[in-house]
Design a protein around this motif. Structure first.
Motif, PDB file in Angstrom:
ATOM      1  N   GLU A 157       0.840  -1.183   0.000  1.00 45.19           N
ATOM      2  CA  GLU A 157       0.000   0.000   0.000  1.00 45.19           C
ATOM      3  C   GLU A 157       0.876   1.235   0.000  1.00 45.19           C
ATOM      4  OE1 GLU A 157      -1.173   1.274   4.393  1.00 45.19           O
ATOM      5  OE2 GLU A 157      -2.210  -0.536   3.755  1.00 45.19           O
ATOM      6  N   GLU A 158       0.311   2.346  -0.389  1.00 47.00           N
ATOM      7  CA  GLU A 158       1.051   3.604  -0.436  1.00 47.00           C
ATOM      8  C   GLU A 158       1.386   4.052   0.981  1.00 47.00           C
ATOM      9  OE1 GLU A 158       1.339   6.067  -3.184  1.00 47.00           O
ATOM     10  OE2 GLU A 158       0.818   4.588  -4.690  1.00 47.00           O
ATOM     11  N   SER A 159       2.541   4.676   1.113  1.00 46.77           N
ATOM     12  CA  SER A 159       2.906   5.189   2.431  1.00 46.77           C
ATOM     13  C   SER A 159       1.989   6.335   2.822  1.00 46.77           C
ATOM     14  CB  SER A 159       4.361   5.670   2.428  1.00 46.77           C
ATOM     15  OG  SER A 159       4.550   6.705   1.502  1.00 46.77           O
ATOM     16  N   ASN A 160       1.520   6.281   4.033  1.00 46.37           N
ATOM     17  CA  ASN A 160       0.675   7.336   4.595  1.00 46.37           C
ATOM     18  C   ASN A 160       1.355   7.794   5.879  1.00 46.37           C
ATOM     19  OD1 ASN A 160      -1.398   9.070   5.293  1.00 46.37           O
ATOM     20  ND2 ASN A 160      -2.685   7.450   6.135  1.00 46.37           N
ATOM     21  N   LEU A 161       2.352   8.668   5.698  1.00 45.95           N
ATOM     22  CA  LEU A 161       3.224   9.016   6.809  1.00 45.95           C
ATOM     23  C   LEU A 161       2.502   9.835   7.858  1.00 45.95           C
ATOM     24  CD1 LEU A 161       6.465   9.886   4.832  1.00 45.95           C
ATOM     25  CD2 LEU A 161       5.866   7.743   5.940  1.00 45.95           C
ATOM     26  N   ASN A 162       2.819   9.532   9.100  1.00 43.50           N
ATOM     27  CA  ASN A 162       2.249  10.255  10.226  1.00 43.50           C
ATOM     28  C   ASN A 162       3.364  10.970  10.980  1.00 43.50           C
ATOM     29  OD1 ASN A 162      -0.815   9.320  10.793  1.00 43.50           O
ATOM     30  ND2 ASN A 162       0.347   7.672   9.830  1.00 43.50           N
ATOM     31  N   GLY A 163       3.226  12.248  11.141  1.00 44.16           N
ATOM     32  CA  GLY A 163       4.243  12.984  11.866  1.00 44.16           C
ATOM     33  C   GLY A 163       3.695  14.329  12.310  1.00 44.16           C
ATOM     34  N   THR A 164       4.336  14.925  13.305  1.00 43.10           N
ATOM     35  CA  THR A 164       3.909  16.234  13.774  1.00 43.10           C
ATOM     36  C   THR A 164       5.059  17.196  13.507  1.00 43.10           C
ATOM     37  OG1 THR A 164       4.632  15.679  16.026  1.00 43.10           O
ATOM     38  CG2 THR A 164       2.355  15.246  15.477  1.00 43.10           C
ATOM     39  N   MET A 165       5.598  17.788  14.534  1.00 45.91           N
ATOM     40  CA  MET A 165       6.796  18.598  14.394  1.00 45.91           C
ATOM     41  C   MET A 165       7.751  18.219  15.525  1.00 45.91           C
ATOM     42  SD  MET A 165       5.721  22.364  15.942  1.00 45.91           S
ATOM     43  CE  MET A 165       4.469  22.715  14.716  1.00 45.91           C
ATOM     44  N   PRO A 166       9.055  18.267  15.286  1.00 46.24           N
ATOM     45  CA  PRO A 166      10.015  17.962  16.344  1.00 46.24           C
ATOM     46  C   PRO A 166      10.336  19.211  17.163  1.00 46.24           C
ATOM     47  CG  PRO A 166      11.178  18.304  14.296  1.00 46.24           C
ATOM     48  CD  PRO A 166       9.707  18.455  13.975  1.00 46.24           C
ATOM     49  N   HIS A 167      10.948  19.010  18.290  1.00 45.67           N
ATOM     50  CA  HIS A 167      11.380  20.142  19.106  1.00 45.67           C
ATOM     51  C   HIS A 167      12.387  21.002  18.344  1.00 45.67           C
ATOM     52  CE1 HIS A 167      10.000  17.240  22.252  1.00 45.67           C
ATOM     53  NE2 HIS A 167       9.444  18.344  22.727  1.00 45.67           N
ATOM     54  N   ALA A 168      13.133  20.368  17.430  1.00 44.36           N
ATOM     55  CA  ALA A 168      14.152  21.098  16.664  1.00 44.36           C
ATOM     56  C   ALA A 168      13.536  22.227  15.839  1.00 44.36           C
ATOM     57  CB  ALA A 168      14.898  20.133  15.750  1.00 44.36           C
ATOM     58  N   LEU A 169      12.307  22.022  15.348  1.00 48.10           N
ATOM     59  CA  LEU A 169      11.663  23.075  14.556  1.00 48.10           C
ATOM     60  C   LEU A 169      11.369  24.297  15.413  1.00 48.10           C
ATOM     61  CD1 LEU A 169      10.409  23.962  11.867  1.00 48.10           C
ATOM     62  CD2 LEU A 169       8.249  22.954  12.624  1.00 48.10           C
ATOM     63  N   ILE A 170      10.877  24.053  16.618  1.00 47.32           N
ATOM     64  CA  ILE A 170      10.574  25.168  17.528  1.00 47.32           C
ATOM     65  C   ILE A 170      11.866  25.874  17.930  1.00 47.32           C
ATOM     66  CG2 ILE A 170       9.460  25.827  19.693  1.00 47.32           C
ATOM     67  CD1 ILE A 170       7.787  23.255  19.475  1.00 47.32           C
ATOM     68  N   ALA A 171      12.900  25.091  18.197  1.00 46.99           N
ATOM     69  CA  ALA A 171      14.189  25.674  18.567  1.00 46.99           C
ATOM     70  C   ALA A 171      14.726  26.566  17.453  1.00 46.99           C
ATOM     71  CB  ALA A 171      15.186  24.567  18.879  1.00 46.99           C
ATOM     72  N   SER A 172      14.515  26.151  16.215  1.00 52.20           N
ATOM     73  CA  SER A 172      15.008  26.921  15.075  1.00 52.20           C
ATOM     74  C   SER A 172      14.328  28.275  14.932  1.00 52.20           C
ATOM     75  CB  SER A 172      14.836  26.112  13.787  1.00 52.20           C
ATOM     76  OG  SER A 172      15.621  24.935  13.837  1.00 52.20           O
ATOM     77  N   PHE A 173      13.164  28.417  15.558  1.00 51.74           N
ATOM     78  CA  PHE A 173      12.456  29.702  15.566  1.00 51.74           C
ATOM     79  C   PHE A 173      12.561  30.351  16.962  1.00 51.74           C
ATOM     80  CE2 PHE A 173      10.769  27.764  11.788  1.00 51.74           C
ATOM     81  CZ  PHE A 173      10.572  28.830  10.918  1.00 51.74           C
ATOM     82  N   ASP A 174      13.733  30.120  17.586  1.00 53.72           N
ATOM     83  CA  ASP A 174      14.039  30.722  18.892  1.00 53.72           C
ATOM     84  C   ASP A 174      12.996  30.404  19.955  1.00 53.72           C
ATOM     85  OD1 ASP A 174      16.397  31.942  17.932  1.00 53.72           O
ATOM     86  OD2 ASP A 174      15.221  33.588  17.096  1.00 53.72           O
ATOM     87  N   GLY A 175      12.440  29.208  19.885  1.00 45.54           N
ATOM     88  CA  GLY A 175      11.475  28.787  20.883  1.00 45.54           C
ATOM     89  C   GLY A 175      10.089  29.357  20.687  1.00 45.54           C
ATOM     90  N   ASP A 176       9.861  30.009  19.553  1.00 47.70           N
ATOM     91  CA  ASP A 176       8.563  30.631  19.274  1.00 47.70           C
ATOM     92  C   ASP A 176       7.646  29.610  18.596  1.00 47.70           C
ATOM     93  OD1 ASP A 176       6.380  32.131  18.228  1.00 47.70           O
ATOM     94  OD2 ASP A 176       7.606  33.947  18.269  1.00 47.70           O
ATOM     95  N   LEU A 177       6.716  29.058  19.374  1.00 48.39           N
ATOM     96  CA  LEU A 177       5.813  28.022  18.859  1.00 48.39           C
ATOM     97  C   LEU A 177       4.921  28.552  17.748  1.00 48.39           C
ATOM     98  CD1 LEU A 177       4.508  25.217  18.993  1.00 48.39           C
ATOM     99  CD2 LEU A 177       3.097  26.041  20.894  1.00 48.39           C
TER     100      LEU A 177
END
Length: 347
Positions: free
Chosen positions: A167-187
């Motif tokens: 079957e086709e991949s149906n990826l499940n994911g949210t966001m990692p802490h690294a993404l928030i850190a990259s925006f100086d902790g601004d959620l």
């Protein structure tokens, strides 16, 4: 020839076979070349979800062996201790080198499938995401994804996890802490960026970055009112969320992602009109913790599970039980009948 499970052909050169199997094969090839044996595989736990049979069939199909009689259960069959799941009858020289290999395949895949079934059952059929990619060696993702699917957890996070599935991949994911850190902790900025780059994905905000889940959840849900699919809590077990720090606890029940925090979060979300926002939890969840959450009616919509997928190893053993149709086996390892085993074709 199509190779569904991407079998490494060095298997057929004994690259993965234990030395004593290779030596036994040479000895018997000299002294007992026509000896017909029946080998039987079993394990020692009740309510085991068998998985790996299809991989074994694929190995046999890709081999140059034509005269084996193979009987097996189907992947997904539930067996108890000592029930045989696979029997192979043929010249020992033809498949001796597969004994330990098949033990390992059945062990790994059945462990994953059994854990997946137990976790799914504990979660009362709520969505469970297999996040074990970060907990194990990366080349296991293909077989683990397949086994997880057989066991009932079908929400996977890497493309590799879908490789063995039809079957086709149906990826499940949210966001990692690294993404928030990259925006100086601004959620808010991190969530906005996620939304702009992946506008067709479910918008899920990770709310434990500042150890202030309630305030950050309300902040992000208010900023993206009606657009947030869910919020995920991933608080470390060594921390107590700011919203709970004035409460007294008896035995760390307020640490990490806990029932009190989740119930309070649901209450505050609903009070602010975010009734449709789902609550996703991760960090240290296993069968027991999920069951505890469910028994206590914690308002969780989705569970994320990591190394619990690979715990409680199930070991399989292959034994010769018949030679030339006559009983011959290690003491206590009898040729055992099972109505679940069916004759299968591998060619």
């Amino acid at each position: 020839m199509k190779n569904k499970f991407n079998i490494d052909f060095r298997i057929f050169e004994n690259y993965y076979s234990a030395d004593y199997f290779k030596k036994t094969r040479e000895i018997l090839n000299k002294y007992k070349p026509k000896q017909l044996v029946t080998m039987q595989w079993f394990q020692r736990s009740d309510n085991t979800v068998v998985c790996g049979i299809e991989v074994i069939k694929e190995i046999l199909r890709l081999s140059n062996i034509d005269n084996l009689e193979v009987e097996a259960v189907e992947d997904g069959e539930i067996v108890n201790a000592l029930e045989p799941v696979l029997k192979i009858t043929g010249l020992y020289n033809d498949f001796a080198h597969f004994e330990g290999l098949f033990d390992g395949i059945l062990s790994r895949a059945s462990t994953i499938a059994t854990n997946a079934r137990k976790i799914s059952k504990a979660a009362n059929n709520k969505i469970v995401i297999n996040m074990n990619d970060r907990m194990d060696y990366f080349t296991n993702q293909q077989i683990d994804g397949y086994a997880s699917y057989v066991g009932g957890i079908r929400n996977l996070v890497t493309e590799a996890s879908f490789e063995f599935l039809e079957e086709e991949s149906n990826l499940n994911g949210t966001m990692p802490h690294a993404l928030i850190a990259s925006f100086d902790g601004d959620l808010i900025k991190a969530t906005q960026a996620y939304k702009e780059v992946f506008p067709n994905n479910n918008l899920v905000a990770l709310i434990d970055y500042n150890n202030d889940c309630l305030n950050d959840a309300l902040k992000v849900c208010n900023a993206f009112r009606g657009e947030i699919y869910g919020v995920r809590l991933d608080t470390s077990q060594g921390l107590v969320d700011k919203s709970l720090q004035n409460m007294k606890e008896k035995s760390n029940e307020l640490h990490g992602v806990n029932i009190t925090l989740v119930k309070l979060l649901r209450k505050e979300l609903d009070k602010s009109g975010h009734n449709n926002v789902k609550i996703i939890v991760s960090s240290g969840f296993n069968e027991d913790k999920i069951r505890d959450f469910e028994i206590n009616n914690a308002p969780v919509d989705i569970y994320g599970v990591g190394d619990a997928i690979t715990k409680n190893k199930i070991g399989f053993t292959g034994d010769i039980v018949l030679i030339d149709g006559k009983k011959q086996s290690k003491f206590g390892r009898e040729n055992t009948f099972s109505s679940k085993i069916k004759s299968i074709k591998y060619k």
